[in-house]
Enzyme design. Structure first.
Site, PDB file in Angstrom:
ATOM      1  N   HIS A 111       0.822  -1.222   0.000  1.00 14.44           N
ATOM      2  CA  HIS A 111       0.000   0.000   0.000  1.00 14.44           C
ATOM      3  C   HIS A 111       0.850   1.264   0.000  1.00 14.44           C
ATOM      4  CE1 HIS A 111       0.489  -0.148   4.520  1.00 14.44           C
ATOM      5  NE2 HIS A 111       0.562   1.163   4.342  1.00 14.44           N
ATOM      6  N   ASP A 141      -0.140  -7.558   1.361  1.00 12.38           N
ATOM      7  CA  ASP A 141       0.416  -6.208   1.513  1.00 12.38           C
ATOM      8  C   ASP A 141       1.942  -6.233   1.588  1.00 12.38           C
ATOM      9  OD1 ASP A 141       0.192  -3.447   1.613  1.00 12.38           O
ATOM     10  OD2 ASP A 141       0.057  -3.382   3.797  1.00 12.38           O
ATOM     11  N   SER A 214       4.817   2.147   8.193  1.00  6.31           N
ATOM     12  CA  SER A 214       4.417   1.066   7.298  1.00  6.31           C
ATOM     13  C   SER A 214       5.622   0.493   6.566  1.00  6.31           C
ATOM     14  CB  SER A 214       3.414   1.579   6.260  1.00  6.31           C
ATOM     15  OG  SER A 214       2.193   1.903   6.857  1.00  6.31           O
ATOM     16  N   GLY A 270     -12.253 -23.614  -4.159  1.00  2.00           N
ATOM     17  CA  GLY A 270     -13.572 -23.277  -4.691  1.00  2.00           C
ATOM     18  C   GLY A 270     -14.716 -23.462  -3.727  1.00  2.00           C
TER      19      GLY A 270
END
Length: 475
Positions: A111, A141, A214, A270
Site C-alpha cells: 500500500h 500487503d 508502514s 472453490g
C-alpha cells in the site's frame, strides 16, 4: 536480621520468600545494542505519484474527469483550499522498509508503493537510491524492491512461531517522516484475523506505530525480524495501542516467489466458508465450535470434484487443523497448486476423509465492485433498505457464481444494522438462490413481520450468513 526471623516466626514466611523480596527489581530491557546493530538495515522509502492517480489520492472526492473536459479546471480550482492545483501535481508519501539481502533487496508494504511512478530509498548513511519494484502482492500487503548496491547491512530472520505473547518487541521506522525512530512494546496476541485479510495471521502488538512506520521491521530481543509493520487500529488516524505486523515467514515466502517468478502463486479449492459459532456447532452435533463451515461450493471446482458439499465443516486440511474459518484460506493458499491433499470434514454427525487436488487462485481475483459495466440500474431501496443490481456475466465469472445480486447502495435500516455493506453480493435469501432483483423482492415480501431472514452474503473471498428480524418496513 532479628526482625527478619521474628517475621518468619510470626507469619510463617519462608526465608526464600524474603530472598525474593529483597532481590533487586528486574531491570527493563535495554534496546540500545539492538538498535545500534540492526538500525542500519532499516531504510526510509519515499514515493512520487503524478497525474490523475495523484489527484485522486490528494482529493478523493474529485470526479474522474478527463483533463480536456471544461469541468476539469473547475473542480481542480475549487476542491482544495488555496484555489489552484498545478497540472503536474504530484502526490508524495513516506514509509519504511528493511534490507533482506546485502545485494539490495528490500521488503516493504504494497500500500506504500501502490501506483507510484518513482520509488526512492534512503539509507541511514544518507545514501539515496532509485528503487526498482520487483513485485507486489496486495493480498498480503508485501512488496519487494531492489536497489543497485552491494555490501549492505541486512536483517536476520527470526521465527514468529517461537514468539510468546507478552515478550518485548521493537519497531524501527519513519513515523510522520521522522526517520530512524525507535518504539518498543510487547506482543499482545498472535494469529489475529482481520476483516478482508484472509491470508495473514497478524501479530498484534502495543508498539507505537504511526503513518510512516508502514513496511518497517518488528524485531525480537535477539535482534531478529519477526514481522513487517503494516496496520493500526485507530479512530483518530494515530496510534491507539493496537498495531498489527505481518509475520516474517509469510513475507519471506512472498518475496521468494517474487524473486523467482515475479508473481505469487496460491492454492484454492472453490468454496465459500463461514465461522462456526457455538449455536451452529450444537446444531451440527460438533463437540466444539471449530472448523470452517462450507456455505457453498463452486460448481466444477476442486471441492465439487472432491465431493465436498454445502453444510460440510472442514476440520483438517493437509494434516493441519482448521481451528477457525480464518485458518483455511491461509492453509489452502500456502499449498502448491496441483498438489493432492487429504482433508477431513464433518458431515451428518461424523467425520469423513476426502482427497482433493488444489487449483491455483487467479492472481488478480477480486470481489465484484462498482464499475461502468453494470446490469440493471439500481431499484429503489427495498423493505430492508437495499438497492440491488444483477451481476453482469463478467462479474459472475469473476466471483465464480451463477447467481447473486450486488448491493449497489443502501439506506440506514434493518440490513445495515445487521451488517450488510455496499459491495456485498447476496447469493441467497432463506436458502433460496437469487438471480434477479424482482425474485429477491418477491421472496422478501413474503416474509412476515417478526420472522427472521437469513441472507447468504459474499464479501471478498469469504461468504457468511447474516440474519435479521423483520420488524415491519425498513426502519
Amino acid at each position: 536480621m532479628i526482625a527478619k526471623f521474628l517475621l518468619v516466626a510470626l507469619f510463617g514466611l519462608s526465608t526464600s520468600a524474603f530472598a525474593e523480596a529483597e532481590a533487586p527489581a528486574r531491570e527493563l530491557p535495554d534496546f540500545t545494542g539492538l538498535v545500534e546493530r540492526e538500525g542500519p538495515s532499516v531504510v526510509n522509502i519515499s514515493t512520487v505519484q503524478s497525474g490523475n492517480a495523484a489527484t485522486e489520492r490528494a482529493f478523493p472526492g474529485m470526479p474522474n474527469i478527463p483533463e480536456d473536459d471544461p469541468f476539469f479546471e473547475f473542480f481542480r480550482r475549487h476542491m482544495q483550499p488555496h484555489g489552484g492545483m498545478p497540472r503536474d501535481f504530484e502526490s508524495r508519501s513516506v514509509g519504511s522498509g528493511f534490507i533482506i539481502s546485502s545485494d539490495g533487496y528490500i521488503l516493504t508494504n504494497t500500500h506504500l508503493i501502490d501506483g507510484a511512478d518513482e520509488i526512492n530509498v534512503k539509507l541511514t548513511d544518507k545514501r539515496e537510491f532509485r528503487a526498482k519494484l520487483i513485485g507486489a502482492d496486495r493480498k498480503t500487503d508485501i512488496a519487494l524492491l531492489k536497489i543497485d548496491a552491494t555490501g549492505l547491512p541486512k536483517v536476520t530472520q527470526g521465527d514468529p512461531n517461537q514468539m510468546k505473547v507478552g515478550e518485548w518487541v521493537v519497531a524501527i521506522g519513519s513515523p510522520f517522516g521522522f526517520e530512524n525512530s525507535v518504539t518498543a512494546g510487547i506482543v499482545s496476541a498472535k494469529g489475529r484475523s482481520l476483516a478482508q485479510e484472509n491470508f495473514v495471521p497478524f501479530i498484534q502488538t502495543d508498539v507505537a506505530i504511526n503513518p510512516g512506520n508502514s513496511g518497517g521491521p518488528l524485531f525480537n530481543m535477539n535482534g531478529e525480524v519477526v514481522g513487517v509493520n503494516s496496520q493500526i487500529y485507530s479512530r483518530t488516524g494515530g496510534f491507539m495501542g493496537l498495531s498489527f505486523a505481518i509475520p516474517i515467514d509469510v513475507a519471506r515466502d512472498i518475496s521468494n516467489q517474487l524473486i523467482a517468478s515475479g508473481r505469487v502463486s496460491r492454492g484454492r479449492i472453490g468454496v465459500l466458508i463461514q465461522e462456526i459459532t457455538k449455536e451452529l456447532a450444537e446444531s451440527f452435533g460438533l463437540p466444539k465450535p471449530a472448523g470452517a463451515l462450507v456455505a457453498s461450493v463452486q460448481k466444477g471446482g476442486p471441492a465439487d470434484k472432491a465431493g465436498i458439499q454445502a453444510r460440510d465443516v472442514i476440520l483438517k486440511f493437509d494434516g493441519k487443523t482448521v481451528n477457525s474459518s480464518g485458518d483455511l484460506p491461509r492453509i489452502v493458499g500456502s499449498t502448491k497448486p496441483g498438489t493432492k491433499v487429504q482433508m477431513q470434514v464433518w458431515r451428518n454427525g461424523s467425520t469423513k476423509e476426502l482427497t482433493i487436488t488444489v487449483d491455483e487462485l487467479p492472481e488478480d481475483e477480486k470481489p465484484a465492485a462498482r464499475s461502468g459495466k453494470r446490469g440493471k440500474m439500481p431499484d429503489a431501496a427495498n423493505r430492508i433498505g437495499l438497492s440491488l443490481i444483477e451481476l453482469t456475466s463478467d462479474q459472475k465469472k469473476e466471483l465464480e457464481t451463477e447467481s447473486g445480486l450486488l448491493v449497489e447502495d443502501m439506506v440506514p435500516g434493518i440490513a445495515s444494522r445487521a451488517g450488510v455493506r455496499p459491495g456485498d453480493v447476496i447469493l441467497s435469501i432463506n436458502n433460496q438462490d437469487v438471480k434477479t432483483v424482482d425474485q429477491f423482492n418477491q421472496l422478501l415480501n413474503k416474509v412476515e413481520k417478526g420472522r427472521n431472514i437469513a441472507l447468504l452474503v459474499k464479501r471478498g473471498d469469504t461468504a457468511t450468513f447474516i440474519t435479521m428480524k423483520m420488524n415491519g418496513e425498513n426502519k
